[in-house]
Design a protein around this motif. Structure first.
Motif, PDB file in Angstrom:
ATOM      1  N   ALA A  99      45.949 -14.954 117.929  1.00 55.09           N
ATOM      2  CA  ALA A  99      47.235 -14.540 117.368  1.00 55.09           C
ATOM      3  C   ALA A  99      47.649 -13.167 117.898  1.00 55.09           C
ATOM      4  CB  ALA A  99      47.158 -14.526 115.843  1.00 55.09           C
ATOM      5  N   LEU A 100      46.694 -12.253 117.955  1.00 53.16           N
ATOM      6  CA  LEU A 100      46.988 -10.930 118.502  1.00 53.16           C
ATOM      7  C   LEU A 100      47.326 -11.003 119.983  1.00 53.16           C
ATOM      8  CD1 LEU A 100      44.151  -8.889 116.746  1.00 53.16           C
ATOM      9  CD2 LEU A 100      46.604  -8.689 116.304  1.00 53.16           C
ATOM     10  N   TYR A 102      48.666 -13.528 121.620  1.00 45.49           N
ATOM     11  CA  TYR A 102      49.982 -14.124 121.821  1.00 45.49           C
ATOM     12  C   TYR A 102      51.105 -13.266 121.245  1.00 45.49           C
ATOM     13  CZ  TYR A 102      47.576 -18.306 123.376  1.00 45.49           C
ATOM     14  OH  TYR A 102      46.799 -19.192 124.067  1.00 45.49           O
ATOM     15  N   THR A 103      50.720 -12.196 120.543  1.00 44.84           N
ATOM     16  CA  THR A 103      51.728 -11.240 120.053  1.00 44.84           C
ATOM     17  C   THR A 103      51.838 -10.034 120.973  1.00 44.84           C
ATOM     18  OG1 THR A 103      51.251 -11.882 117.773  1.00 44.84           O
ATOM     19  CG2 THR A 103      52.448  -9.820 118.101  1.00 44.84           C
ATOM     20  N   PHE A 104      50.689  -9.468 121.365  1.00 41.19           N
ATOM     21  CA  PHE A 104      50.692  -8.215 122.121  1.00 41.19           C
ATOM     22  C   PHE A 104      50.221  -8.363 123.562  1.00 41.19           C
ATOM     23  CE2 PHE A 104      50.062  -7.074 117.629  1.00 41.19           C
ATOM     24  CZ  PHE A 104      51.142  -6.232 117.437  1.00 41.19           C
ATOM     25  N   GLY A 108      53.022 -12.176 125.592  1.00 37.90           N
ATOM     26  CA  GLY A 108      53.141 -12.452 124.168  1.00 37.90           C
ATOM     27  C   GLY A 108      54.511 -12.138 123.617  1.00 37.90           C
ATOM     28  N   LEU A 109      54.613 -12.286 122.304  1.00 39.75           N
ATOM     29  CA  LEU A 109      55.881 -12.105 121.607  1.00 39.75           C
ATOM     30  C   LEU A 109      56.460 -10.707 121.832  1.00 39.75           C
ATOM     31  CD1 LEU A 109      57.832 -13.526 119.619  1.00 39.75           C
ATOM     32  CD2 LEU A 109      56.503 -12.488 117.752  1.00 39.75           C
ATOM     33  N   LEU A 110      55.617  -9.688 121.761  1.00 46.37           N
ATOM     34  CA  LEU A 110      56.048  -8.311 121.981  1.00 46.37           C
ATOM     35  C   LEU A 110      55.468  -7.724 123.267  1.00 46.37           C
ATOM     36  CD1 LEU A 110      55.555  -6.891 118.353  1.00 46.37           C
ATOM     37  CD2 LEU A 110      57.651  -7.802 119.371  1.00 46.37           C
ATOM     38  N   GLY A 111      54.580  -8.463 123.902  1.00 51.88           N
ATOM     39  CA  GLY A 111      53.869  -7.926 125.052  1.00 51.88           C
ATOM     40  C   GLY A 111      54.753  -7.608 126.233  1.00 51.88           C
ATOM     41  N   GLU A 113      57.897  -6.650 126.250  1.00 56.99           N
ATOM     42  CA  GLU A 113      58.622  -5.404 125.996  1.00 56.99           C
ATOM     43  C   GLU A 113      57.701  -4.194 126.146  1.00 56.99           C
ATOM     44  OE1 GLU A 113      58.858  -8.079 124.240  1.00 56.99           O
ATOM     45  OE2 GLU A 113      60.993  -8.623 124.289  1.00 56.99           O
ATOM     46  N   PHE A 134      42.762  -5.831 112.094  1.00 57.41           N
ATOM     47  CA  PHE A 134      43.283  -7.114 111.630  1.00 57.41           C
ATOM     48  C   PHE A 134      42.298  -7.813 110.694  1.00 57.41           C
ATOM     49  CE2 PHE A 134      43.917 -11.710 112.090  1.00 57.41           C
ATOM     50  CZ  PHE A 134      45.260 -11.823 111.825  1.00 57.41           C
ATOM     51  N   PHE A 203      40.728 -10.969 122.187  1.00 64.25           N
ATOM     52  CA  PHE A 203      41.904 -10.124 122.419  1.00 64.25           C
ATOM     53  C   PHE A 203      41.613  -8.960 123.366  1.00 64.25           C
ATOM     54  CE2 PHE A 203      44.869  -6.782 120.469  1.00 64.25           C
ATOM     55  CZ  PHE A 203      45.933  -7.158 121.277  1.00 64.25           C
TER      56      PHE A 203
END
Length: 254
Positions: A99-100, A102-104, A108-111, A113, A134, A203
């Motif tokens: 989850a981390l 795929y987010t960072f 990922g979701l915010l990676g 940016e 986490f 991660f």
């Protein structure tokens, strides 16, 4: 207390203690010093201590407001919010790591940016701290929320009725009242961070000196040098016992 209670209690204690005894019996005491002081072992241990301290600080900064909100406010969806906050307690750590990632992560979701800003989170020391935070954050939130509910609100209400501002009430009344619970939760978060493996390797990876914490070092040594793995495992057990003992002693003193 019924006498039969002693039987399952003794079985439970044996179930926990016998594996620890087995580790002690398996240690190569003649080479113990050299096994735990190799360059890779010292680097992993130092990194574990630094990242665990950082993640514990992050847990306190984030967890105290979360616990206050959960314990002192009622609003629609509070039960759902509490369940989501405590979700890392029951999630497999490797799922948290994914989850981390795929987010960072870079894709990922915010990676993307973050990557555009020149910030790479995944597979860095920061990723280790984030993974540990986490999985450890719910331990502090649960401990502190329980302490807040036990302490009640009567002193806070009195202080507010005398004109104290909300921040002053929190700082001068609420937090001192629940300091033992906060200290206990912080120590539990530190211990959980120190033993974190699954989310970290998923991660942050396993880069010596950057992301290879002591649990990762033990896992790698298990394949190539079982004696070193056992020796390092014993070190981790001793540190965990000392941390828990400190938590109990500190809570009793408070």
């Amino acid at each position: 207390m019924p006498r039969w209670v002693w039987v399952p209690a003794a079985l439970g204690a044996a179930f926990v203690l016998l594996p620890l005894v087995a580790i002690v019996a398996r240690v190569d005491w003649g080479d113990f010093g050299s096994l735990i002081t190799s360059e890779s072992s010292r680097a992993a241990f130092a990194l574990s201590l630094k990242t665990s301290a950082a993640s514990t600080l992050a847990c306190v900064v984030l967890g105290v407001p979360m616990a206050v909100v959960l314990a002192r406010h009622e609003f629609p969806g509070l039960g759902v919010l509490r369940s989501l906050v405590l979700l890392p307690l029951v999630l497999p750590p490797v799922v948290g790591g994914l989850a981390l990632l795929y987010t960072f992560g870079r894709r990922g979701l915010l990676g993307s940016e973050l990557d555009a800003l020149g910030v790479q989170v995944a597979f860095s020391t920061l990723a280790v701290v984030m993974a540990q935070t986490f999985v450890a954050l719910p331990f502090l939130v649960v401990s502190l929320e329980g302490a807040l509910r036990t302490a009640g609100e009567r002193y806070e209400v009195v202080a507010a009725s005398l004109g104290a501002r909300p921040t002053t009430v929190l700082r001068r009344i609420t937090l001192p009242l629940v300091l033992p619970g906060l200290a206990s939760g912080a120590v539990l978060a530190f211990a959980r961070s120190l033993g974190e493996f699954g989310a970290t390797i998923t991660f942050a990876g396993s880069l010596q000196g950057r992301t290879r914490t002591l649990p990762l070092e033990i896992y790698l040594q298990r394949e190539t040098d079982p004696d070193a793995a056992v020796a390092l495992a014993l070190v981790l057990v001793v540190v965990a016992v000392l941390v828990i003992g400190f938590a109990r002693t500190g809570r009793g003193a408070l």
